[in-house]
Design a protein around this motif. Sequence first.
Motif, PDB file in Angstrom:
ATOM      1  N   LEU A  46      11.265   7.964  -6.011  1.00  0.00           N
ATOM      2  CA  LEU A  46      10.431   6.898  -5.464  1.00  0.00           C
ATOM      3  C   LEU A  46      10.824   6.609  -4.016  1.00  0.00           C
ATOM      4  O   LEU A  46       9.964   6.484  -3.133  1.00  0.00           O
ATOM      5  CB  LEU A  46      10.560   5.635  -6.329  1.00  0.00           C
ATOM      6  CG  LEU A  46       9.713   4.432  -5.912  1.00  0.00           C
ATOM      7  CD1 LEU A  46       8.222   4.737  -6.027  1.00  0.00           C
ATOM      8  CD2 LEU A  46      10.037   3.199  -6.769  1.00  0.00           C
ATOM      9  N   LYS A  47      12.120   6.538  -3.782  1.00  0.00           N
ATOM     10  CA  LYS A  47      12.609   6.269  -2.426  1.00  0.00           C
ATOM     11  C   LYS A  47      12.204   7.388  -1.465  1.00  0.00           C
ATOM     12  O   LYS A  47      11.787   7.131  -0.338  1.00  0.00           O
ATOM     13  CB  LYS A  47      14.136   6.111  -2.439  1.00  0.00           C
ATOM     14  CG  LYS A  47      14.576   4.734  -2.901  1.00  0.00           C
ATOM     15  CD  LYS A  47      16.038   4.681  -3.237  1.00  0.00           C
ATOM     16  CE  LYS A  47      16.947   4.557  -2.045  1.00  0.00           C
ATOM     17  NZ  LYS A  47      18.349   4.328  -2.452  1.00  0.00           N
ATOM     18  N   GLN A  53       0.834  -1.213   0.000  1.00  0.00           N
ATOM     19  CA  GLN A  53       0.000   0.000   0.000  1.00  0.00           C
ATOM     20  C   GLN A  53       0.866   1.261   0.000  1.00  0.00           C
ATOM     21  O   GLN A  53       0.586   2.224  -0.719  1.00  0.00           O
ATOM     22  CB  GLN A  53      -0.923  -0.014   1.212  1.00  0.00           C
ATOM     23  CG  GLN A  53      -2.167  -0.857   0.973  1.00  0.00           C
ATOM     24  CD  GLN A  53      -3.044  -0.960   2.196  1.00  0.00           C
ATOM     25  OE1 GLN A  53      -2.776  -0.344   3.224  1.00  0.00           O
ATOM     26  NE2 GLN A  53      -4.099  -1.745   2.088  1.00  0.00           N
ATOM     27  N   GLN A 101       0.982  -5.224  -8.863  1.00  0.00           N
ATOM     28  CA  GLN A 101      -0.158  -4.763  -8.073  1.00  0.00           C
ATOM     29  C   GLN A 101      -1.136  -3.945  -8.913  1.00  0.00           C
ATOM     30  O   GLN A 101      -2.346  -4.133  -8.850  1.00  0.00           O
ATOM     31  CB  GLN A 101       0.370  -3.928  -6.900  1.00  0.00           C
ATOM     32  CG  GLN A 101      -0.633  -3.666  -5.825  1.00  0.00           C
ATOM     33  CD  GLN A 101      -0.058  -2.873  -4.653  1.00  0.00           C
ATOM     34  OE1 GLN A 101      -0.577  -2.933  -3.589  1.00  0.00           O
ATOM     35  NE2 GLN A 101       1.001  -2.125  -4.852  1.00  0.00           N
ATOM     36  N   LEU A 159       3.877   1.428  -1.047  1.00  0.00           N
ATOM     37  CA  LEU A 159       4.540   1.472  -2.350  1.00  0.00           C
ATOM     38  C   LEU A 159       3.622   2.086  -3.408  1.00  0.00           C
ATOM     39  O   LEU A 159       4.046   2.922  -4.211  1.00  0.00           O
ATOM     40  CB  LEU A 159       4.941   0.040  -2.731  1.00  0.00           C
ATOM     41  CG  LEU A 159       5.706  -0.144  -4.039  1.00  0.00           C
ATOM     42  CD1 LEU A 159       6.981   0.678  -4.044  1.00  0.00           C
ATOM     43  CD2 LEU A 159       6.043  -1.619  -4.239  1.00  0.00           C
ATOM     44  N   ALA A 160       2.364   1.705  -3.365  1.00  0.00           N
ATOM     45  CA  ALA A 160       1.389   2.233  -4.326  1.00  0.00           C
ATOM     46  C   ALA A 160       1.250   3.741  -4.162  1.00  0.00           C
ATOM     47  O   ALA A 160       1.161   4.478  -5.152  1.00  0.00           O
ATOM     48  CB  ALA A 160       0.046   1.544  -4.137  1.00  0.00           C
ATOM     49  N   TRP A 168       4.405   5.339  -5.463  1.00  0.00           N
ATOM     50  CA  TRP A 168       4.413   5.224  -6.929  1.00  0.00           C
ATOM     51  C   TRP A 168       3.489   6.263  -7.562  1.00  0.00           C
ATOM     52  O   TRP A 168       3.795   6.860  -8.598  1.00  0.00           O
ATOM     53  CB  TRP A 168       3.984   3.803  -7.321  1.00  0.00           C
ATOM     54  CG  TRP A 168       4.101   3.506  -8.781  1.00  0.00           C
ATOM     55  CD1 TRP A 168       3.129   3.641  -9.714  1.00  0.00           C
ATOM     56  CD2 TRP A 168       5.249   3.032  -9.487  1.00  0.00           C
ATOM     57  NE1 TRP A 168       3.582   3.274 -10.948  1.00  0.00           N
ATOM     58  CE2 TRP A 168       4.891   2.887 -10.850  1.00  0.00           C
ATOM     59  CE3 TRP A 168       6.562   2.713  -9.108  1.00  0.00           C
ATOM     60  CZ2 TRP A 168       5.779   2.437 -11.819  1.00  0.00           C
ATOM     61  CZ3 TRP A 168       7.445   2.263 -10.082  1.00  0.00           C
ATOM     62  CH2 TRP A 168       7.058   2.127 -11.414  1.00  0.00           C
ATOM     63  N   PHE A 201       8.567   7.189  -0.697  1.00  0.00           N
ATOM     64  CA  PHE A 201       8.339   6.032   0.169  1.00  0.00           C
ATOM     65  C   PHE A 201       8.716   6.373   1.612  1.00  0.00           C
ATOM     66  O   PHE A 201       7.988   6.090   2.554  1.00  0.00           O
ATOM     67  CB  PHE A 201       9.181   4.851  -0.343  1.00  0.00           C
ATOM     68  CG  PHE A 201       8.664   3.511   0.084  1.00  0.00           C
ATOM     69  CD1 PHE A 201       7.947   2.717  -0.801  1.00  0.00           C
ATOM     70  CD2 PHE A 201       8.881   3.034   1.359  1.00  0.00           C
ATOM     71  CE1 PHE A 201       7.462   1.489  -0.413  1.00  0.00           C
ATOM     72  CE2 PHE A 201       8.403   1.804   1.758  1.00  0.00           C
ATOM     73  CZ  PHE A 201       7.690   1.037   0.874  1.00  0.00           C
ATOM     74  N   GLN A 240       5.081  -3.318  -7.604  1.00  0.00           N
ATOM     75  CA  GLN A 240       4.110  -2.251  -7.863  1.00  0.00           C
ATOM     76  C   GLN A 240       3.378  -2.465  -9.186  1.00  0.00           C
ATOM     77  O   GLN A 240       2.152  -2.323  -9.256  1.00  0.00           O
ATOM     78  CB  GLN A 240       4.831  -0.891  -7.849  1.00  0.00           C
ATOM     79  CG  GLN A 240       4.006   0.260  -8.349  1.00  0.00           C
ATOM     80  CD  GLN A 240       2.675   0.392  -7.615  1.00  0.00           C
ATOM     81  OE1 GLN A 240       2.578   0.069  -6.438  1.00  0.00           O
ATOM     82  NE2 GLN A 240       1.646   0.847  -8.321  1.00  0.00           N
ATOM     83  N   LEU A 299      15.966   2.163   1.998  1.00  0.00           N
ATOM     84  CA  LEU A 299      15.605   3.587   2.039  1.00  0.00           C
ATOM     85  C   LEU A 299      16.707   4.421   2.685  1.00  0.00           C
ATOM     86  O   LEU A 299      16.878   5.594   2.349  1.00  0.00           O
ATOM     87  CB  LEU A 299      14.286   3.764   2.793  1.00  0.00           C
ATOM     88  CG  LEU A 299      13.054   3.138   2.129  1.00  0.00           C
ATOM     89  CD1 LEU A 299      11.840   3.237   3.027  1.00  0.00           C
ATOM     90  CD2 LEU A 299      12.764   3.794   0.786  1.00  0.00           C
TER      91      LEU A 299
END
Lengths: 269, 231
Positions: free
Chosen positions: A261-262, A209, B31, A211-212, A215, A265, B28, B8
Amino acid sequence: MYSLSIQNQKFSDDYITLTQFEAMYQQELETWLITQGFCQANEVKHVKFRILISLKSSFSLTECYQSSLIWKSIPIIAKRECGKIKKLMEKNFGLSELAFQELAVQLQGGDERLFEQIFLRHSKDCIAYLMKNYGASHEDAYDATMETLLSFHKGIKAAKINYGNLRFLFTKMASQVYIKWIKRENLKNPIQEMDLVEDPKAFDQETLQLLAQAWAGLCQDCAGLLQKFYYENISLKEIALKLNKSPEAIRKQKQRCVEKLKSYFLRIS
Amino acid sequence: MKKISDYLDNKLSPDAAEEFTKRIVNAQVDQSKKADWQQKLASQYHITRTPKKNNLRITLFQWRNVAAIFLVVAMAVVFYFNQPLSAESQAMAYLMEQKSESKGDVNRGNEEAAAPKLYGQAYRAYEAADYEGARTTFLALVAENPTASSAHYYLGLSQLYLKDYSQAISTLQKVKSLPTTDQALQEQANWFLGLAYTLSGQNELARQTLKEIIAAEDWRAEEAAEILSKL
């Protein structure tokens, strides 16, 4: 009876070898197969190919035969071969071998429409099969089918799944996915403390979740670039060529996208 | 989760980080593909992860249960209706039968001339099944005329229908003791007295009264015999 041009007198007196026949009457045979309704135009080459193979098993390649004799055997062979093809198509979600190859090419090119059209339609049967034969709940059967869709998608794309009995393979894979889950659940329940070996590549739902969300923060270019490179395994060089950019520029862009992205996140987790 | 935090925090080697990026991107994309297919399955094929419950669709198993329940109910109904009625139930059945038969068919006797207005009111109430009203008016009438057998009779019936069995018994006994030339009224009063005894559980008195009716072949002698056989 088939109104085959074999009855034409022009063939009846010829004495030819099968090799000559093949060279002379290929186009004639294709037209006949279509006009007699044995197959569609896009399938005709495949059907013809199978008929010629069958002819080779019945006739010698070097011996001479009256051409009308060869022609007379064709309707029987065509009927038999078409029956076989039809049966095979039933086992393969209605896809002929050629259509399956086209589907694979389309998938490799990023066009998923045919895949979805064929395989999503089968989901209902697969869910019902798992529920009936394994006593799976609707939710579990649904999830196993989804997982199998994904595996099939990747397998066809990577040419790891071949034409043959796709229906059986799909259902078998879904069953295996379900059984694997059940075994894992059974192991989990009696000994809670036991450090189970989970699929090391699987992320938990919470991570997925996050990650989504991360993203979703990426721009379209970044998401597209990362998907192409990491998921579709397209090299940076190829991507650069398509985008008319230098590979170095693309590499830097990719690195920036990964960092973005990182950071997204990290921000939300 | 440890590996994610390492990733990270840039604690992974470049190769491991690259491998991990590939993993998260793949996860991802997988998903989002699943989400897309789920949406298409729902919109094009009406397949959702949680199926909508279709109350109208009854499985074979449910049909079997329904059939079993129906069979049990049917057997219970058959058993209930084939079961012989108790004396009390039989008496009640006869009383109710009488109630429906006697509507609008009151035998007024010859006492009415004494208080025609009050009698008219009492009979109308009785005919209309207003047994409370009938009881009150007949009570007033018997108070005025203690030997009025018809008034006592209908008072007794009104009390019986009101399930005031002790009063009904007392009133119907009075009817029997009153001097009257109306034999039919006496017989009827005795029958209802028998019912009142049965309904109030005074079985010995009930037997006695019913036997009298049977022996004299009075009104409702056959019915009396039936109740008696169940007492």
